[in-house]
Write a protein that holds these residues in place. Structure first.
Motif, mmCIF file in Angstrom:
data_model
loop_
_atom_site.group_PDB
_atom_site.id
_atom_site.type_symbol
_atom_site.label_atom_id
_atom_site.label_comp_id
_atom_site.label_asym_id
_atom_site.label_seq_id
_atom_site.Cartn_x
_atom_site.Cartn_y
_atom_site.Cartn_z
ATOM 1 N N UNK A 31 0.815 -1.197 0.000
ATOM 2 C CA UNK A 31 0.000 0.000 0.000
ATOM 3 C C UNK A 31 0.860 1.263 0.000
ATOM 4 N N UNK A 32 1.963 1.241 0.767
ATOM 5 C CA UNK A 32 2.878 2.386 0.780
ATOM 6 C C UNK A 32 3.457 2.641 -0.606
ATOM 7 N N UNK A 33 3.913 1.593 -1.265
ATOM 8 C CA UNK A 33 4.479 1.756 -2.602
ATOM 9 C C UNK A 33 3.428 2.224 -3.599
ATOM 10 N N UNK A 34 2.219 1.731 -3.466
ATOM 11 C CA UNK A 34 1.140 2.156 -4.351
ATOM 12 C C UNK A 34 0.847 3.648 -4.179
ATOM 13 N N UNK A 35 0.835 4.124 -2.930
ATOM 14 C CA UNK A 35 0.629 5.556 -2.680
ATOM 15 C C UNK A 35 1.754 6.387 -3.275
ATOM 16 N N UNK A 36 2.985 5.959 -3.066
ATOM 17 C CA UNK A 36 4.119 6.702 -3.611
ATOM 18 C C UNK A 36 4.044 6.798 -5.129
ATOM 19 N N UNK A 87 3.229 9.975 -9.962
ATOM 20 C CA UNK A 87 2.569 10.136 -11.258
ATOM 21 C C UNK A 87 1.755 11.423 -11.295
ATOM 22 N N UNK A 88 1.050 11.710 -10.226
ATOM 23 C CA UNK A 88 0.259 12.941 -10.163
ATOM 24 C C UNK A 88 1.164 14.165 -10.263
ATOM 25 N N UNK A 89 2.257 14.167 -9.505
ATOM 26 C CA UNK A 89 3.196 15.291 -9.530
ATOM 27 C C UNK A 89 3.835 15.420 -10.903
ATOM 28 N N UNK A 90 4.186 14.317 -11.523
ATOM 29 C CA UNK A 90 4.768 14.337 -12.864
ATOM 30 C C UNK A 90 3.783 14.942 -13.862
ATOM 31 N N UNK A 91 2.521 14.538 -13.783
ATOM 32 C CA UNK A 91 1.512 15.084 -14.689
ATOM 33 C C UNK A 91 1.270 16.567 -14.447
ATOM 34 N N UNK A 128 7.788 13.844 -1.469
ATOM 35 C CA UNK A 128 8.523 13.488 -2.679
ATOM 36 C C UNK A 128 8.607 14.734 -3.534
ATOM 37 N N UNK A 129 9.807 15.006 -4.060
ATOM 38 C CA UNK A 129 10.024 16.179 -4.900
ATOM 39 C C UNK A 129 10.564 15.750 -6.259
ATOM 40 N N UNK A 130 10.099 16.448 -7.293
ATOM 41 C CA UNK A 130 10.610 16.264 -8.651
ATOM 42 C C UNK A 130 11.145 17.600 -9.132
ATOM 43 N N UNK A 131 12.224 17.558 -9.891
ATOM 44 C CA UNK A 131 12.858 18.750 -10.432
ATOM 45 C C UNK A 131 12.842 18.671 -11.952
ATOM 46 N N UNK A 132 12.801 19.824 -12.599
ATOM 47 C CA UNK A 132 12.860 19.825 -14.053
ATOM 48 C C UNK A 132 13.323 21.174 -14.577
ATOM 49 N N UNK A 133 14.040 21.127 -15.711
ATOM 50 C CA UNK A 133 14.444 22.353 -16.401
ATOM 51 C C UNK A 133 13.334 22.767 -17.348
ATOM 52 N N UNK A 134 12.911 24.032 -17.307
ATOM 53 C CA UNK A 134 11.887 24.465 -18.259
ATOM 54 C C UNK A 134 12.462 24.532 -19.673
#
Length: 110
Positions: free
Chosen positions: A39-44, A49-53, A102-108
């Motif tokens: 369940x923990x992995x499923x939430x992560x 995926x939500x943050x990526x989208x 959880x944090x995601x980074x990206x170059x515009x």
């Protein structure tokens, strides 16, 4: 000639029941732990995926957010602009009731 084997059958049955109950008592907590970790992995995965989208339009449309925040029903999403990077973070309480981020980074794209 005929011998009484009732005691032998009783001891054999008690030993087999003890082994069976020992296996059940060992396997049930392991299965419970596996389900909780699943369940923990499923939430992560769901939140990544939500943050990526959410971060993809910001990267490809060239929008530079100035501390944008979105509150979901069970999570909090923030976007900031740091040193030519767009940082998107999501905070929530996981299945173990521990605060997780959880944090995601990206170059515009320019």
């Amino acid at each position: 000639m005929w011998k009484n084997k009732q005691g032998y059958i009783l001891i054999e049955t008690m030993i087999s029941c003890t082994l069976l109950f020992t296996c059940i008592m060992t396997i049930s907590p392991i299965l419970s732990l596996l389900n909780k970790e699943r369940m923990l992995l499923s939430e992560r995965i769901h939140y990544v995926h939500y943050l990526h989208d959410m971060i993809q339009p910001l990267l490809f449309e060239g929008i530079t957010p100035k501390d944008m925040s979105i509150e979901l029903e069970d999570a909090f999403v923030t976007f900031t602009y740091e040193e030519n990077l767009i940082k998107g973070c999501v905070n929530w309480k996981n299945a173990k009731r521990v605060q997780e981020e959880i944090c995601l980074y990206g170059y515009p794209v320019r």
